[in-house]
Design a protein around this motif. Structure first.
Motif, PDB file in Angstrom:
ATOM      1  N   ASP A  64     -70.007 -39.668  53.526  1.00  0.00           N
ATOM      2  CA  ASP A  64     -71.081 -40.650  53.676  1.00  0.00           C
ATOM      3  C   ASP A  64     -71.105 -41.604  52.484  1.00  0.00           C
ATOM      4  N   LEU A  65     -70.932 -41.073  51.287  1.00  0.00           N
ATOM      5  CA  LEU A  65     -70.918 -41.914  50.097  1.00  0.00           C
ATOM      6  C   LEU A  65     -69.704 -42.839  50.115  1.00  0.00           C
ATOM      7  N   SER A  66     -68.542 -42.302  50.436  1.00  0.00           N
ATOM      8  CA  SER A  66     -67.334 -43.131  50.516  1.00  0.00           C
ATOM      9  C   SER A  66     -67.486 -44.240  51.549  1.00  0.00           C
ATOM     10  N   ALA A  67     -68.079 -43.904  52.687  1.00  0.00           N
ATOM     11  CA  ALA A  67     -68.286 -44.917  53.726  1.00  0.00           C
ATOM     12  C   ALA A  67     -69.243 -46.005  53.245  1.00  0.00           C
ATOM     13  N   ALA A  68     -70.311 -45.614  52.554  1.00  0.00           N
ATOM     14  CA  ALA A  68     -71.265 -46.599  52.026  1.00  0.00           C
ATOM     15  C   ALA A  68     -70.604 -47.478  50.970  1.00  0.00           C
ATOM     16  N   LEU A  69     -69.764 -46.879  50.131  1.00  0.00           N
ATOM     17  CA  LEU A  69     -69.058 -47.660  49.107  1.00  0.00           C
ATOM     18  C   LEU A  69     -68.067 -48.627  49.743  1.00  0.00           C
ATOM     19  N   LEU A  70     -67.340 -48.170  50.751  1.00  0.00           N
ATOM     20  CA  LEU A  70     -66.406 -49.064  51.451  1.00  0.00           C
ATOM     21  C   LEU A  70     -67.138 -50.240  52.085  1.00  0.00           C
ATOM     22  N   ALA A  86     -78.928 -46.186  51.936  1.00  0.00           N
ATOM     23  CA  ALA A  86     -77.626 -45.591  52.259  1.00  0.00           C
ATOM     24  C   ALA A  86     -77.109 -44.723  51.115  1.00  0.00           C
ATOM     25  N   TYR A  87     -77.180 -45.225  49.890  1.00  0.00           N
ATOM     26  CA  TYR A  87     -76.674 -44.461  48.749  1.00  0.00           C
ATOM     27  C   TYR A  87     -77.532 -43.228  48.491  1.00  0.00           C
ATOM     28  N   GLU A  88     -78.843 -43.383  48.580  1.00  0.00           N
ATOM     29  CA  GLU A  88     -79.712 -42.220  48.359  1.00  0.00           C
ATOM     30  C   GLU A  88     -79.453 -41.139  49.405  1.00  0.00           C
ATOM     31  N   ALA A  89     -79.320 -41.545  50.652  1.00  0.00           N
ATOM     32  CA  ALA A  89     -79.059 -40.565  51.712  1.00  0.00           C
ATOM     33  C   ALA A  89     -77.740 -39.840  51.466  1.00  0.00           C
ATOM     34  N   ALA A  90     -76.721 -40.590  51.077  1.00  0.00           N
ATOM     35  CA  ALA A  90     -75.417 -39.978  50.821  1.00  0.00           C
ATOM     36  C   ALA A  90     -75.469 -39.045  49.612  1.00  0.00           C
ATOM     37  N   LEU A  91     -76.176 -39.438  48.573  1.00  0.00           N
ATOM     38  CA  LEU A  91     -76.260 -38.613  47.368  1.00  0.00           C
ATOM     39  C   LEU A  91     -77.136 -37.384  47.576  1.00  0.00           C
ATOM     40  N   LEU A 117     -64.350 -43.999  42.835  1.00  0.00           N
ATOM     41  CA  LEU A 117     -65.703 -44.526  42.639  1.00  0.00           C
ATOM     42  C   LEU A 117     -66.739 -43.525  43.142  1.00  0.00           C
ATOM     43  N   ALA A 118     -66.459 -42.843  44.228  1.00  0.00           N
ATOM     44  CA  ALA A 118     -67.386 -41.828  44.742  1.00  0.00           C
ATOM     45  C   ALA A 118     -67.559 -40.701  43.728  1.00  0.00           C
ATOM     46  N   LYS A 119     -66.476 -40.274  43.089  1.00  0.00           N
ATOM     47  CA  LYS A 119     -66.562 -39.239  42.042  1.00  0.00           C
ATOM     48  C   LYS A 119     -67.377 -39.744  40.862  1.00  0.00           C
ATOM     49  N   TYR A 120     -67.152 -40.990  40.484  1.00  0.00           N
ATOM     50  CA  TYR A 120     -67.905 -41.598  39.393  1.00  0.00           C
ATOM     51  C   TYR A 120     -69.399 -41.623  39.713  1.00  0.00           C
ATOM     52  N   VAL A 121     -69.738 -42.060  40.914  1.00  0.00           N
ATOM     53  CA  VAL A 121     -71.142 -42.148  41.324  1.00  0.00           C
ATOM     54  C   VAL A 121     -71.779 -40.757  41.341  1.00  0.00           C
ATOM     55  N   THR A 122     -71.079 -39.791  41.862  1.00  0.00           N
ATOM     56  CA  THR A 122     -71.595 -38.425  41.894  1.00  0.00           C
ATOM     57  C   THR A 122     -71.807 -37.890  40.480  1.00  0.00           C
ATOM     58  N   ALA A 123     -70.876 -38.175  39.569  1.00  0.00           N
ATOM     59  CA  ALA A 123     -71.015 -37.741  38.177  1.00  0.00           C
ATOM     60  C   ALA A 123     -72.198 -38.436  37.506  1.00  0.00           C
ATOM     61  N   GLN A 124     -72.385 -39.719  37.793  1.00  0.00           N
ATOM     62  CA  GLN A 124     -73.521 -40.445  37.209  1.00  0.00           C
ATOM     63  C   GLN A 124     -74.840 -39.885  37.729  1.00  0.00           C
ATOM     64  N   ALA A 125     -74.888 -39.592  39.025  1.00  0.00           N
ATOM     65  CA  ALA A 125     -76.108 -39.027  39.605  1.00  0.00           C
ATOM     66  C   ALA A 125     -76.429 -37.686  38.954  1.00  0.00           C
ATOM     67  N   ALA A 126     -75.406 -36.863  38.741  1.00  0.00           N
ATOM     68  CA  ALA A 126     -75.614 -35.555  38.100  1.00  0.00           C
ATOM     69  C   ALA A 126     -76.082 -35.727  36.655  1.00  0.00           C
ATOM     70  N   ALA A 127     -75.486 -36.678  35.935  1.00  0.00           N
ATOM     71  CA  ALA A 127     -75.889 -36.919  34.544  1.00  0.00           C
ATOM     72  C   ALA A 127     -77.344 -37.379  34.477  1.00  0.00           C
TER      73      ALA A 127
END
Length: 181
Positions: free
Chosen positions: A129-135, A113-118, A152-162
């Motif tokens: 999709d990411l927000s829904a998976a996190l919820l 789910a997280y990989e698909a959303a990212l 949290l979605a912004k955090y996850v997206t920033a971590q993925a980019a880093a």
């Protein structure tokens, strides 16, 4: 443990445990629980570790085939730690295997789910999709509407980019480049 003394460990196992230690350290940062409202509970800590595991595994997969064995060793380290944690919490020997299996199944679903959303386009649909998976997962033990997953979605997206910007060779040597929360 006794077998490691006689047979040693594979380099991937040692690096996997190093990576896992960094993942757990990042997953336990107080800001995740205080600012992003991840529940400070056994379930919440599990979800935070899983989320960070997914981010690192996703990055390792991009270094195919070099990252594949390390990704497998990292997952084994995670399962071994879950087994140890359950035993420390008092789970009986007979039930630990089944509980770890359920955790592994849950992990696999979250990974997908997280990989698909990212990996979706970075537009609004991918964020939804990411927000829904996190919820559903991270905040799944909370009442509906109790938390907005946007931070949290912004955090996850920033971590993925880093992590996407990190050198794969450094990661495969055990150096994770998480961004500050």
């Amino acid at each position: 443990m006794i077998f490691k003394r006689f047979f040693g460990t594979k380099p991937d196992e040692d690096i996997a445990w190093t990576l896992y230690g960094e993942i757990v350290e990042q997953a336990r940062r107080p800001a995740l629980f205080a600012d992003m409202k991840i529940p400070d509970s056994v379930d919440g800590r599990f979800e935070s570790i899983v989320l960070h595991m997914v981010l690192v595994l996703r990055r390792l997969k991009r270094d195919f085939p070099e990252g594949e064995m390390l990704a497998g060793a990292l997952q084994e380290a995670f399962y071994a730690d879950m087994d140890r944690s359950l035993r420390e919490m008092g789970a009986g020997d007979l039930g630990v295997g089944k509980r770890v299996q359920r955790m592994a199944e849950g992990f696999t679903g979250r990974l997908a789910a997280y990989e698909a959303a990212l990996d979706d386009d970075p537009g609004a649909e991918g964020e939804d999709d990411l927000s829904a998976a996190l919820l559903r997962n991270v905040y799944g033990t909370l009442p509906s509407g109790a938390v907005d997953p946007a931070d949290l979605a912004k955090y996850v997206t920033a971590q993925a980019a880093a992590l996407d910007g990190q050198d794969g060779a450094a990661l495969r040597r055990g150096k994770v480049g998480f961004a500050a929360p």
